[in-house]
Design a protein around this motif. Structure first.
Motif, PDB file in Angstrom:
ATOM      1  N   ASP B  14       0.822  -1.208   0.000  1.00  0.00           N
ATOM      2  CA  ASP B  14       0.000   0.000   0.000  1.00  0.00           C
ATOM      3  C   ASP B  14       0.855   1.256   0.000  1.00  0.00           C
ATOM      4  O   ASP B  14       0.576   2.215  -0.695  1.00  0.00           O
ATOM      5  CB  ASP B  14      -0.887   0.030   1.239  1.00  0.00           C
ATOM      6  N   ASP B 451     -19.018  12.404   5.590  1.00  0.00           N
ATOM      7  CA  ASP B 451     -18.556  11.984   6.917  1.00  0.00           C
ATOM      8  C   ASP B 451     -17.209  11.274   6.823  1.00  0.00           C
ATOM      9  O   ASP B 451     -16.321  11.493   7.639  1.00  0.00           O
ATOM     10  CB  ASP B 451     -19.563  11.026   7.573  1.00  0.00           C
ATOM     11  N   GLN B 452     -17.079  10.413   5.785  1.00  0.00           N
ATOM     12  CA  GLN B 452     -15.811   9.688   5.621  1.00  0.00           C
ATOM     13  C   GLN B 452     -14.681  10.673   5.321  1.00  0.00           C
ATOM     14  O   GLN B 452     -13.583  10.557   5.860  1.00  0.00           O
ATOM     15  CB  GLN B 452     -15.921   8.671   4.490  1.00  0.00           C
ATOM     16  N   TYR B 455     -13.758  12.618   8.407  1.00  0.00           N
ATOM     17  CA  TYR B 455     -13.052  11.728   9.346  1.00  0.00           C
ATOM     18  C   TYR B 455     -11.575  11.608   8.951  1.00  0.00           C
ATOM     19  O   TYR B 455     -10.677  11.768   9.775  1.00  0.00           O
ATOM     20  CB  TYR B 455     -13.736  10.363   9.333  1.00  0.00           C
ATOM     21  N   CYS B 456     -11.335  11.360   7.654  1.00  0.00           N
ATOM     22  CA  CYS B 456      -9.954  11.237   7.174  1.00  0.00           C
ATOM     23  C   CYS B 456      -9.193  12.547   7.346  1.00  0.00           C
ATOM     24  O   CYS B 456      -8.020  12.559   7.730  1.00  0.00           O
ATOM     25  CB  CYS B 456      -9.924  10.846   5.698  1.00  0.00           C
ATOM     26  N   GLU B 465      -5.958  12.921  -0.853  1.00  0.00           N
ATOM     27  CA  GLU B 465      -5.493  11.674  -0.252  1.00  0.00           C
ATOM     28  C   GLU B 465      -6.680  10.919   0.354  1.00  0.00           C
ATOM     29  O   GLU B 465      -6.774   9.696   0.257  1.00  0.00           O
ATOM     30  CB  GLU B 465      -4.466  12.007   0.835  1.00  0.00           C
ATOM     31  N   LEU B 469      -8.041   7.279  -0.744  1.00  0.00           N
ATOM     32  CA  LEU B 469      -8.120   6.188   0.241  1.00  0.00           C
ATOM     33  C   LEU B 469      -9.506   5.537   0.227  1.00  0.00           C
ATOM     34  O   LEU B 469      -9.636   4.319   0.188  1.00  0.00           O
ATOM     35  CB  LEU B 469      -7.803   6.737   1.634  1.00  0.00           C
ATOM     36  N   VAL B 470     -10.533   6.376   0.235  1.00  0.00           N
ATOM     37  CA  VAL B 470     -11.901   5.854   0.278  1.00  0.00           C
ATOM     38  C   VAL B 470     -12.218   5.080  -1.014  1.00  0.00           C
ATOM     39  O   VAL B 470     -12.781   3.989  -0.985  1.00  0.00           O
ATOM     40  CB  VAL B 470     -12.924   6.999   0.491  1.00  0.00           C
ATOM     41  N   ASN B 472     -10.058   3.725  -3.159  1.00  0.00           N
ATOM     42  CA  ASN B 472      -9.266   2.494  -3.212  1.00  0.00           C
ATOM     43  C   ASN B 472      -9.897   1.400  -2.366  1.00  0.00           C
ATOM     44  O   ASN B 472      -9.890   0.231  -2.741  1.00  0.00           O
ATOM     45  CB  ASN B 472      -7.837   2.740  -2.733  1.00  0.00           C
ATOM     46  N   GLY B 473     -10.420   1.803  -1.223  1.00  0.00           N
ATOM     47  CA  GLY B 473     -11.104   0.833  -0.373  1.00  0.00           C
ATOM     48  C   GLY B 473     -12.282   0.232  -1.118  1.00  0.00           C
ATOM     49  O   GLY B 473     -12.483  -0.983  -1.128  1.00  0.00           O
ATOM     50  N   PHE B 474     -13.024   1.088  -1.783  1.00  0.00           N
ATOM     51  CA  PHE B 474     -14.190   0.669  -2.565  1.00  0.00           C
ATOM     52  C   PHE B 474     -13.783  -0.337  -3.645  1.00  0.00           C
ATOM     53  O   PHE B 474     -14.495  -1.288  -3.946  1.00  0.00           O
ATOM     54  CB  PHE B 474     -14.785   1.935  -3.179  1.00  0.00           C
ATOM     55  N   ARG B 476     -11.057  -2.278  -3.644  1.00  0.00           N
ATOM     56  CA  ARG B 476     -10.136  -3.320  -3.195  1.00  0.00           C
ATOM     57  C   ARG B 476     -10.555  -4.735  -3.580  1.00  0.00           C
ATOM     58  O   ARG B 476      -9.754  -5.548  -4.013  1.00  0.00           O
ATOM     59  CB  ARG B 476      -9.955  -3.229  -1.683  1.00  0.00           C
TER      60      ARG B 476
END
Lengths: 253, 503
Positions: B14, B451-452, B455-456, B465, B469-470, B472-474, B476
């Motif tokens: 990562d 909200d996400q 939070y980040c 960034e 991140l969000v 990429n998570g989606f 993954r």
């Protein structure tokens, strides 16, 4: 450390909804302040305005962190300069490993401050030790951020983030909500371990019980967007005993 | 603490990805052009052009007839209009159908004899054409893995690496034009057996004018000793690329194949119509991965590749297995439905897709799972991401035939909208014609959640960034299915396509 002066804030979408109405508070390095108050008194809004969440307009007053204007900064700049908010409702991020999230955050802040980023090895060593203290196991570090975590796990995870980011000014927004007695003790121990002369806390809570574990230096009662009474830990006990009604009446009189 | 060590390894990947992403600018990276003398067939399309292409490849009579048959059928067909795509009218007479570097006139004996300018092109793209090298981005990895590459430049294959080593294992990996010369019986047996000439408008066009592509044959019981890959590069202007890939996996064999695609940045649009056919026999397994990064057009929607592709795998015998994984970030228009015919009993098909559309891109993509055999299984995981003014459609068919008893399908389609001018659409077609099969479908659409993001950002990440991140998570779930080399490239692509598209 944190200096809030006559802060007024309203909803951006509806300027009729005024939430903070002249909130002032000074927190010195190493101090722990608690803010208590009934629902709707503006406690959570205070934490959002300080941390820079969208949706609020500051109309008067200001806030500084170590003398620097907080309200001018982007949320991530506030974070890098040492402000941390432990969320009342920690957010789930599917597909993003807890560990990845933590390291991205730690290194983003280090970079913003011009410090070297932590290598995977260094990071892992620190995380392991701190996770252990909070009884967070390897599995929880690997799982996606807060996804499927219990209430207690989410709050412990917030404290782990706080421990890793080593902020100067920590705001805990109703960290006790949704916790059973054991979880509350774990979380409080985690917070207490972080107390030191250079770090300050603002503990927002509805109930006195959290303050049995995290002992505050000062307690403030908030109502209708400002502080109506300040005192020592005994003030929290008074609330516990008599509720807010008397205090509110006193303030109104 | 074994589990924690694994985490460290994954984290390491990562971290590199994040660095790769950060080191890349927000523009199309492969938009440069190789200046080289080219030989073109005359512009336009007619029987003479078809004959010329066939002659250039020194093809046998049957193949010329096959092409001409396809061409005649194409003339009677209409361009499909059912996709959720606005396709400007394409003038098929304004294209070149054959373009070949002049230096390739006499076929080089080996890659060492190929024009250095062409070799440079691939070096610049990070594609290794020397056998000791591995794909860019994984040098220094703990276990460097060999990847054999077939490099296709406009209409011709420049050469294929690791041929000897593969031949020792009995594996045939070469360009399809070479296969026609060296293994005519295999080509004749399988060409068009999965995607017939008249399958659809673009498949017919491809059958008439395909110029090169890859051929893979894995003999019975052989596990291909390395990953195979084809890298397609369109370079010449106003030239369509029509490649044809044929993969045959004999009983009990196994192969993983990857394809990558890029093209220069141009104001004019370009046509790409490919056909991929995969034949999977008893107990064989084929994994086919695509990272499609054709030029998507500029931020005003000018230029870009029109990508019309027919990909199909035929699990012809029992327990055959095929897995499609695709990351679609490029092309102005994408029309593509990699499909699985699950003919053999207990055969399995899987489809994992991330389609990202930004600016003015349009994508209509998905899969077809056709269950014919008993107890067949299929799984579809599709993630569509739209940003800017883009439109992104998932279109999928799951069909359970009467004899496909006790079969199962699971479909999960998620869409992510970034911004409020883009669109996401899900069009599932489900046909179940027996009582014992089961189909499950889930679909969600979400916006990158405020909200996400907050939070980040409260934890110190800047907005870009945080979005990366969000997202990429989606993605993954799909990226996990890619071979590691491509997974890294794909993660970087995901971040690039979305840069500056927040809001």
């Amino acid at each position: 450390m944190l200096n809030i002066n006559n802060l007024h804030a309203e909803l951006e979408e509806d300027s009729e909804v005024k939430i903070l109405k002249g909130f002032s508070l000074t927190i010195n390095p190493g101090e722990v302040h608690a803010i208590m108050g009934p629902n709707g008194s503006g406690k959570s809004t205070l934490s959002y305005v300080l941390s820079g969440r969208d949706g609020y307009a500051v109309t008067e007053g200001g806030a500084t962190l170590e003398g620097v204007d907080l309200l001018e900064m982007e949320p991530e700049e506030r974070a890098a300069s040492g402000l941390f908010l432990a969320f009342q409702y920690p957010v789930e991020i599917p597909g993003v490993g807890n560990m990845t999230f933590l390291r991205t955050a730690v290194n983003a802040q280090r970079k913003a401050r011009g410090e070297a980023e932590l290598s995977a090895g260094e990071f892992l060593k620190v995380v392991r030790a701190k996770a252990n203290e909070l009884q967070i196991d390897a599995d929880m570090l690997k799982r996606p951020v807060n996804v499927g975590f219990s209430g207690g796990e989410k709050k412990r995870n917030e404290i782990l983030q706080m421990a890793m980011l080593e902020p100067k000014m920590c705001i805990l927004d109703e960290t006790d909500s949704g916790l059973d007695v054991d979880a509350m003790k774990l979380v409080s121990d985690g917070v207490n371990a972080l107390r030191d002369a250079g770090r300050s806390f603002l503990v927002i809570t509805h109930y006195q019980r959290l303050l049995n574990h995290i002992k505050p230096d000062f307690v403030h009662i908030m109502s209708d967007g400002r502080i109506i009474k300040s005192g020592g830990p005994e003030l929290a006990l008074e609330v516990e005993e008599n509720g807010y009604t008397d205090l509110l009446a006193e303030a109104a009189a | 603490m074994v589990a924690l060590d694994e985490t460290q390894l994954r984290d390491g990947v990562d971290r590199e990805t994040v660095e790769t992403v950060q080191s890349m600018a927000g523009t199309y990276k492969h938009g440069w052009e190789t200046e080289i003398e080219m030989e073109f067939a005359p512009k336009g399309l007619n029987e003479d052009i078809v004959r010329l292409i066939s002659k250039k490849n020194n093809e046998p009579e049957w193949l010329l007839e096959w092409r001409l048959d396809a061409y005649r059928r194409w003339l009677t067909m209409e361009s499909p209009d059912w996709a959720m795509l606005k396709i400007p009218e394409i003038d098929y007479q304004e294209q070149y159908y054959y373009a070949k570097p002049k230096s390739m006139e006499e076929k080089p004996k080996s890659l060492d004899d190929v024009d250095p300018k062409l070799l440079e092109t691939y070096a610049k793209l990070g594609i290794p054409l020397k056998e000791q090298m591995v794909l860019a981005g994984v040098e220094g990895a703990d276990e460097p893995r060999k990847v054999a590459v077939d490099a296709v430049f406009d209409s011709v294959s420049l050469g294929t690496t690791f041929k000897k080593e593969l031949a020792a294992a009995g594996v045939i990996f070469c360009s399809i034009s070479e296969a026609v010369q060296d293994h005519p019986e295999l080509v004749k047996k399988y060409l068009g057996s999965v995607v017939p000439q008249n399958d659809n408008y673009f498949a017919a066009l491809n059958s008439a004018v395909f110029s090169d592509g890859s051929f893979v044959y894995i003999p019975a019981g052989v596990r291909c000793p390395m990953e195979l890959s084809t890298y397609f590069r369109i370079n010449a202007e106003n030239t369509g690329q029509f490649e044809r890939t044929l993969i045959v996996a004999e009983k009990g064999s196994h192969v993983s194949y990857l394809e990558g695609c890029t093209a220069p940045k141009r104001d004019t649009t370009q046509l790409h119509a490919a056909v991929v056919e995969i034949v999977v026999l008893e107990d064989a397994e084929v994994k086919y991965s695509t990272v499609q990064n054709w030029f998507p057009g500029d931020e005003n929607g000018k230029g870009g590749i029109y990508n019309f592709v027919t990909k199909r795998a035929d699990c012809r015998e029992a327990r055959a297995k095929v897995m499609w994984t695709q990351v679609e970030t490029g092309s102005a228009i994408t029309w593509k439905y990699p499909s699985c015919i699950l003919r053999g009993d207990d055969s399995q098909g899987e489809f994992y897709s991330i389609a990202i559309a930004n600016n003015w891109q349009q994508a209509d993509t998905g899969t077809k799972m056709v269950h014919l055999g008993k107890n067949t299984r299929s799984r579809i995981v599709s993630k569509g991401i739209s940003a800017g003014h883009a439109q992104n459609t998932y279109r999928g068919l799951v069909s359970m035939h009467p004899k496909a008893t006790s079969s199962r399908n699971y479909t999960q389609c998620d869409s992510l909208l970034i911004g409020d001018k883009c669109g996401a659409h899900t069009v599932p077609y489900i046909e179940v014609r027996n009582a014992s099969s089961r189909v499950e479908h889930e679909a969600t659409t979400s916006k990158v959640d405020d909200d996400q993001l907050f939070y980040c950002r409260q934890r110190g990440m800047d907005e870009e960034e945080a979005v990366a991140l969000v997202v990429n998570g989606f993605c993954r779930e799909v990226l996990q299915e890619l071979p590691m080399e491509f997974a890294m490239e794909a993660q970087a692509l995901v971040a690039i396509s979305l840069e500056g598209s927040v809001g």
